[in-house]
Scaffold this motif. Structure first.
Motif, PDB file in Angstrom:
ATOM      1  N   GLN A  88       0.852  -1.198   0.000  1.00 47.82           N
ATOM      2  CA  GLN A  88       0.000   0.000   0.000  1.00 47.82           C
ATOM      3  C   GLN A  88       0.881   1.238   0.000  1.00 47.82           C
ATOM      4  OE1 GLN A  88      -3.686  -0.185   0.383  1.00 47.82           O
ATOM      5  NE2 GLN A  88      -3.395   1.864  -0.456  1.00 47.82           N
ATOM      6  N   ALA A  89       0.467   2.240  -0.749  1.00 49.84           N
ATOM      7  CA  ALA A  89       1.120   3.552  -0.699  1.00 49.84           C
ATOM      8  C   ALA A  89       0.039   4.585  -0.420  1.00 49.84           C
ATOM      9  CB  ALA A  89       1.824   3.844  -2.018  1.00 49.84           C
ATOM     10  N   TYR A  90       0.391   5.580   0.374  1.00 49.52           N
ATOM     11  CA  TYR A  90      -0.617   6.561   0.784  1.00 49.52           C
ATOM     12  C   TYR A  90       0.051   7.908   1.058  1.00 49.52           C
ATOM     13  CZ  TYR A  90      -3.888   8.991   3.855  1.00 49.52           C
ATOM     14  OH  TYR A  90      -4.698   9.933   4.414  1.00 49.52           O
ATOM     15  N   SER A  91      -0.652   8.996   0.731  1.00 47.23           N
ATOM     16  CA  SER A  91      -0.090  10.323   0.935  1.00 47.23           C
ATOM     17  C   SER A  91      -1.042  11.201   1.738  1.00 47.23           C
ATOM     18  CB  SER A  91       0.190  10.962  -0.431  1.00 47.23           C
ATOM     19  OG  SER A  91       1.147  11.966  -0.295  1.00 47.23           O
ATOM     20  N   PHE A  92      -0.490  11.978   2.676  1.00 46.96           N
ATOM     21  CA  PHE A  92      -1.273  12.817   3.596  1.00 46.96           C
ATOM     22  C   PHE A  92      -0.648  14.209   3.575  1.00 46.96           C
ATOM     23  CE2 PHE A  92      -2.185  14.587   7.773  1.00 46.96           C
ATOM     24  CZ  PHE A  92      -3.420  14.074   8.148  1.00 46.96           C
ATOM     25  N   MET A  93      -1.401  15.230   3.137  1.00 47.45           N
ATOM     26  CA  MET A  93      -0.771  16.532   2.909  1.00 47.45           C
ATOM     27  C   MET A  93      -1.692  17.710   3.180  1.00 47.45           C
ATOM     28  SD  MET A  93       0.421  18.258  -0.602  1.00 47.45           S
ATOM     29  CE  MET A  93      -1.031  19.275  -0.513  1.00 47.45           C
TER      30      MET A  93
ATOM     31  N   ALA B 160      -0.510  10.064   8.392  1.00 49.36           N
ATOM     32  CA  ALA B 160      -0.221   9.112   7.317  1.00 49.36           C
ATOM     33  C   ALA B 160      -0.131   7.692   7.871  1.00 49.36           C
ATOM     34  CB  ALA B 160       1.084   9.503   6.621  1.00 49.36           C
ATOM     35  N   ALA B 161       0.536   7.558   9.022  1.00 53.05           N
ATOM     36  CA  ALA B 161       0.726   6.218   9.604  1.00 53.05           C
ATOM     37  C   ALA B 161      -0.613   5.601  10.008  1.00 53.05           C
ATOM     38  CB  ALA B 161       1.664   6.291  10.799  1.00 53.05           C
ATOM     39  N   LEU B 162      -1.436   6.371  10.708  1.00 54.80           N
ATOM     40  CA  LEU B 162      -2.718   5.825  11.186  1.00 54.80           C
ATOM     41  C   LEU B 162      -3.617   5.405  10.028  1.00 54.80           C
ATOM     42  CD1 LEU B 162      -3.553   8.196  14.184  1.00 54.80           C
ATOM     43  CD2 LEU B 162      -2.862   5.775  14.284  1.00 54.80           C
ATOM     44  N   ARG B 163      -3.647   6.240   8.995  1.00 53.90           N
ATOM     45  CA  ARG B 163      -4.542   5.952   7.871  1.00 53.90           C
ATOM     46  C   ARG B 163      -4.073   4.726   7.073  1.00 53.90           C
ATOM     47  NH1 ARG B 163      -8.696   4.756   5.614  1.00 53.90           N
ATOM     48  NH2 ARG B 163      -9.275   5.583   3.586  1.00 53.90           N
TER      49      ARG B 163
ATOM     50  N   LEU C 230       7.200  -7.480   7.467  1.00 51.07           N
ATOM     51  CA  LEU C 230       6.403  -6.288   7.146  1.00 51.07           C
ATOM     52  C   LEU C 230       7.158  -5.048   7.617  1.00 51.07           C
ATOM     53  CD1 LEU C 230       2.647  -6.882   8.092  1.00 51.07           C
ATOM     54  CD2 LEU C 230       3.595  -6.524   5.800  1.00 51.07           C
ATOM     55  N   ILE C 231       7.176  -4.026   6.756  1.00 50.31           N
ATOM     56  CA  ILE C 231       7.874  -2.776   7.076  1.00 50.31           C
ATOM     57  C   ILE C 231       6.929  -1.605   6.830  1.00 50.31           C
ATOM     58  CG2 ILE C 231       9.843  -1.288   6.516  1.00 50.31           C
ATOM     59  CD1 ILE C 231      11.142  -3.856   5.223  1.00 50.31           C
ATOM     60  N   LEU C 232       6.894  -0.674   7.783  1.00 45.63           N
ATOM     61  CA  LEU C 232       6.142   0.568   7.592  1.00 45.63           C
ATOM     62  C   LEU C 232       7.146   1.704   7.423  1.00 45.63           C
ATOM     63  CD1 LEU C 232       3.556   2.366   7.610  1.00 45.63           C
ATOM     64  CD2 LEU C 232       3.819   2.505  10.104  1.00 45.63           C
ATOM     65  N   MET C 233       6.975   2.475   6.366  1.00 43.56           N
ATOM     66  CA  MET C 233       7.852   3.622   6.118  1.00 43.56           C
ATOM     67  C   MET C 233       6.989   4.870   6.005  1.00 43.56           C
ATOM     68  SD  MET C 233       9.830   4.329   2.634  1.00 43.56           S
ATOM     69  CE  MET C 233      11.130   5.507   2.478  1.00 43.56           C
ATOM     70  N   VAL C 234       7.369   5.921   6.754  1.00 44.11           N
ATOM     71  CA  VAL C 234       6.619   7.174   6.706  1.00 44.11           C
ATOM     72  C   VAL C 234       7.602   8.330   6.568  1.00 44.11           C
ATOM     73  CG1 VAL C 234       4.943   8.661   7.869  1.00 44.11           C
ATOM     74  CG2 VAL C 234       4.829   6.190   8.215  1.00 44.11           C
ATOM     75  N   SER C 235       7.478   9.075   5.490  1.00 45.30           N
ATOM     76  CA  SER C 235       8.373  10.224   5.307  1.00 45.30           C
ATOM     77  C   SER C 235       7.691  11.471   5.857  1.00 45.30           C
ATOM     78  CB  SER C 235       8.676  10.411   3.818  1.00 45.30           C
ATOM     79  OG  SER C 235       7.499  10.797   3.124  1.00 45.30           O
ATOM     80  N   PHE C 236       8.376  12.588   5.816  1.00 44.85           N
ATOM     81  CA  PHE C 236       7.746  13.870   6.114  1.00 44.85           C
ATOM     82  C   PHE C 236       8.498  14.949   5.348  1.00 44.85           C
ATOM     83  CE2 PHE C 236       7.886  17.942   8.353  1.00 44.85           C
ATOM     84  CZ  PHE C 236       6.547  18.281   8.244  1.00 44.85           C
ATOM     85  N   GLY C 237       7.746  15.831   4.720  1.00 45.60           N
ATOM     86  CA  GLY C 237       8.365  16.973   4.059  1.00 45.60           C
ATOM     87  C   GLY C 237       7.661  18.231   4.520  1.00 45.60           C
ATOM     88  N   SER C 238       8.438  19.241   4.854  1.00 48.81           N
ATOM     89  CA  SER C 238       7.850  20.494   5.314  1.00 48.81           C
ATOM     90  C   SER C 238       7.044  21.129   4.197  1.00 48.81           C
ATOM     91  CB  SER C 238       8.947  21.449   5.780  1.00 48.81           C
ATOM     92  OG  SER C 238       9.492  20.979   6.983  1.00 48.81           O
ATOM     93  N   GLY C 239       5.999  21.788   4.641  1.00 46.75           N
ATOM     94  CA  GLY C 239       5.182  22.508   3.669  1.00 46.75           C
ATOM     95  C   GLY C 239       3.689  22.227   3.637  1.00 46.75           C
ATOM     96  N   ALA C 240       3.185  21.021   4.031  1.00 44.52           N
ATOM     97  CA  ALA C 240       3.842  19.884   4.664  1.00 44.52           C
ATOM     98  C   ALA C 240       3.072  18.612   4.321  1.00 44.52           C
ATOM     99  CB  ALA C 240       3.851  20.042   6.179  1.00 44.52           C
ATOM    100  N   GLY C 241       3.752  17.480   4.311  1.00 43.79           N
ATOM    101  CA  GLY C 241       3.048  16.233   4.037  1.00 43.79           C
ATOM    102  C   GLY C 241       3.887  15.015   4.361  1.00 43.79           C
ATOM    103  N   SER C 242       3.241  13.857   4.350  1.00 40.88           N
ATOM    104  CA  SER C 242       3.923  12.579   4.590  1.00 40.88           C
ATOM    105  C   SER C 242       3.454  11.560   3.560  1.00 40.88           C
ATOM    106  CB  SER C 242       3.607  12.045   5.984  1.00 40.88           C
ATOM    107  OG  SER C 242       4.313  12.763   6.973  1.00 40.88           O
TER     108      SER C 242
END
Lengths: 348, 132
Positions: free
Chosen positions: A175-180, A214-217, A289-301
Motif C-alpha cells: 500500500q502507498a498513501y499520501s497525507f498533505m 499518514a501512519a494511522l490511515r 512487514l515494514i512501515l515507512m513514513v516520510s515527512f516533508g515540510s510545507g507539509a506532508g507525509s
C-alpha cells in the motif's frame, strides 16, 4: 501482479563533523543538543559532491542489486531540495551516467524532505499502471543550515535509490498513501542560500500531525496494527522526532532502531527515510512487514507498507551496505574545513 | 569549460566508455578514431570497470585556476585493467597514505564547477578502495 522494489542502494559521503565542533564555534551547549536532538555527528559532502554525484553512486548500487542494465530504465525521478541547478534537471545527468538515455522519462521533484518518497510514489505507480517496466526513484540532498542556526547540527548529505519493477521483486509494496496540507513550517525563498523555519512550529502541527496522520490511515487501509510490523522507519530530521512519533503510535525500539540513522548521519532530507529503509533491507528477513513514513515540510507525509520476499536475500550482498558506509572510513573535519567545503566562506 | 566540450566528452567521463580496436584488440581510453597499434578505424564500445590500482601519482600544490581551492591534491594514473590506464584525482584520502599499487575505486564526482554560473562538469575520480 506484485509490484515493488527490485533493487536499492545508498551513498554516504565520508566526511563527518561532530556536534561539539559546531557548538564550540557558536557558543552553544553541545551536551544539550546531543541530548535534546539525539544527534552526535553528521555527514558532510566533499566539495566535489552534490545531489547528482551521490544519486549516480546510489543508483549504480541499485542497478547492481537488481541485475538490470541502465538502458532498461523507463523513468528517472530525483527528489531533492538541493538540486545543483536552479534550471536544468539533475535527472538528465544521472540518466546519462547510468546509460538510461535517450528512451527515458525524467523529472526532478521537490517537496522539502519528502521529495525522495514522492519519487518512489510516482515510480511505483507507473510500474503498477504498466506504463514503464522499470522506474528509478532517488531521494538525495546536500542541505544547508544557516551558520549558528540549530539546523546546522543536523543538515547532512546522503542519497538512496530504489528501482521499481514487477519481476524479481525483493520488497513488495502492499500500500502507498499520501497525507498533505498547506502548513508553512519551513521554507526557502528563491535566491536565498539558507532556509528559514518556524522553530517549535515544525513539531506538533507539522511533523507530528502529518507523520501520525499518514501512519494511522495506512494502518487502517491495510488492516494492520503496529505489532504486525517487524520494522518501522520515519523521517528523521533529528534522532528525537522519529522515536517520539514511533512510541506514540505504539511501536517499540526493536522495530525502529534498525532504520534510525540520524544520530550518526544527521538529516539527509529527501534521503532520510529512504536511507533508513535501505538499512532495514540490509538486515530484514523474508516475509517481514515494514512501515515507512516520510515527512516533508510545507507539509506532508508519504507512507508505504512493504513486505520482503526471498529475492531480497539474493540481492543485498551485491553492493555496499548502508551501515558500513555510515560506520567505516569516516573522515572527521573541523568547523573551518566544513565552512570551506560548504561554501560558507565568502571569497569575493 | 565550454558546455559543448563537456557534452562531447560525457560518454567517457560519465560511463567510462572506451574503444576496443576490432583489428588488433587494443583498448583505448579515451576512445580514438584511429588505432595507434594497427591504424584500424573499426572499434567496438566497451565499458571499463570502476576500480583499479594506482600505477603512479603526484601531489599538486600549485593548481590551475579551476582547482585552486582543492590544493594540495593527488593526481594518479590508475590502471583499471591490464594496459588500460586513466588519469584522475584521488580524493577522500590522506595524501601521505597514497602508495603505488594501492587499490582504488572510481566514483562519480564533480570535476569542475565553472564558477557559480557555468555548466557543471562531472566525471570520475578515484577513492581508496579494497578495505571498505
Amino acid at each position: 501482479m506484485a509490484v515493488g522494489i527490485i533493487g536499492y542502494g545508498t551513498y554516504i559521503p565520508r566526511y563527518r563533523i561532530r556536534v561539539e565542533e559546531i557548538a564550540k564555534v557558536w557558543g552553544m551547549d553541545a551536551e544539550n543538543y546531543k541530548r535534546g536532538l539525539m544527534l552526535r555527528q553528521k555527514s558532510v559532502p566533499a566539495p566535489d559532491q552534490d545531489v547528482i554525484t551521490m544519486s549516480v553512486e546510489a543508483a549504480r548500487k541499485a542497478l547492481r542489486r537488481a541485475g538490470i542494465d541502465g538502458s532498461e530504465i523507463g523513468s528517472v525521478y530525483i527528489g531533492s531540495e538541493s538540486h545543483p541547478y536552479a534550471v536544468k534537471p539533475s535527472g538528465t545527468v544521472v540518466a546519462e551516467a547510468l546509460g538510461a538515455t535517450p528512451e527515458v522519462h525524467c523529472a526532478d521533484f521537490e517537496f522539502a524532505c519528502k521529495a525522495g518518497t514522492e519519487a518512489m510514489f510516482v515510480g511505483y505507480s507507473e510500474v503498477k499502471a504498466g506504463t514503464v517496466r522499470y522506474a528509478l526513484a532517488i531521494g538525495a540532498d546536500t542541505s544547508q543550515g544557516a551558520p549558528g542556526d540549530a539546523l546546522e547540527f543536523s543538515a547532512a548529505a546522503g542519497a538512496a535509490a530504489y528501482l521499481f519493477g514487477a519481476e524479481g521483486v525483493a520488497v513488495e509494496v502492499l500500500q502507498a498513501y499520501s497525507f498533505m496540507t498547506d502548513t508553512p513550517d519551513f521554507w526557502r525563498r528563491e535566491h536565498q542560500h539558507y532556509p528559514r523555519h518556524g522553530g517549535r512550529f515544525t513539531g506538533a502541527p507539522a511533523y507530528f500531525r502529518h507523520a501520525t496522520g499518514a501512519a494511522l490511515r495506512i494502518l487502517e487501509m491495510t488492516g494492520k496494527r503496529p505489532e504486525d510490523f517487524r520494522y518501522v522507519v520515519f523521517h528523521q530530521p533529528n534522532g528525537k522526532f522519529p522515536v517520539t512519533v514511533a512510541e506514540r503510535l505504539g511501536f517499540t525500539r526493536e522495530q525502529y532502531e534498525t532504520g534510525l540513522l540520524a544520530p550518526t548521519l544527521g538529516n539527509t532530507y529527501s534521503g532520510a527515510s529512504p536511507m533508513g529503509l535501505a538499512a532495514i533491507l540490509d538486515e530484514a528477513g523474508v516475509g517481514d512487514l515494514i512501515l515507512m513514513v516520510s515527512f516533508g515540510s510545507g507539509a506532508g507525509s508519504d507512507a508505504f507498507v512493504l513486505r520482503t520476499t526471498e529475492r531480497l536475500l539474493e540481492i543485498r550482498d551485491k553492493a555496499k551496505r548502508t551501515r558500513d558506509q555510515l560506520d567505516k572510513n569516516q573522515r572527521y573535519i573541523d568547523y573551518a574545513t566544513y565552512a570551506k567545503f560548504r561554501g560558507k566562506i565568502r571569497k569575493r | 569549460m565550454f558546455s559543448a566540450k563537456i557534452w562531447r566528452e560525457s560518454p567517457q567521463r560519465y560511463r567510462l566508455e572506451a574503444a576496443k580496436c576490432l583489428g588488433c584488440g587494443k583498448v583505448f581510453f579515451p576512445p580514438r578514431l584511429v588505432c595507434l597499434g594497427c591504424r584500424g578505424r573499426e572499434f567496438e564500445k566497451r565499458f571499463l570497470p570502476w576500480r583499479g590500482r594506482v600505477l603512479t601519482f603526484t601531489v599538486i600544490h600549485t593548481a590551475p585556476t579551476p582547482f585552486v581551492d582543492m590544493a594540495p591534491y593527488c593526481i594518479a594514473i590508475v590502471e583499471v585493467e591490464e594496459g588500460v590506464r586513466l588519469t584522475c584525482q584521488l580524493v577522500d584520502v590522506d595524501l601521505e597514505a597514497v602508495e603505488i599499487g594501492m587499490e582504488v575505486e572510481l566514483e562519480f564526482r564533480r570535476i569542475q564547477s565553472n564558477q557559480s554560473d557555468g555548466v557543471l562538469c562531472y566525471g570520475y575520480k578515484a577513492v581508496p578502495g579494497g578495505g571498505e
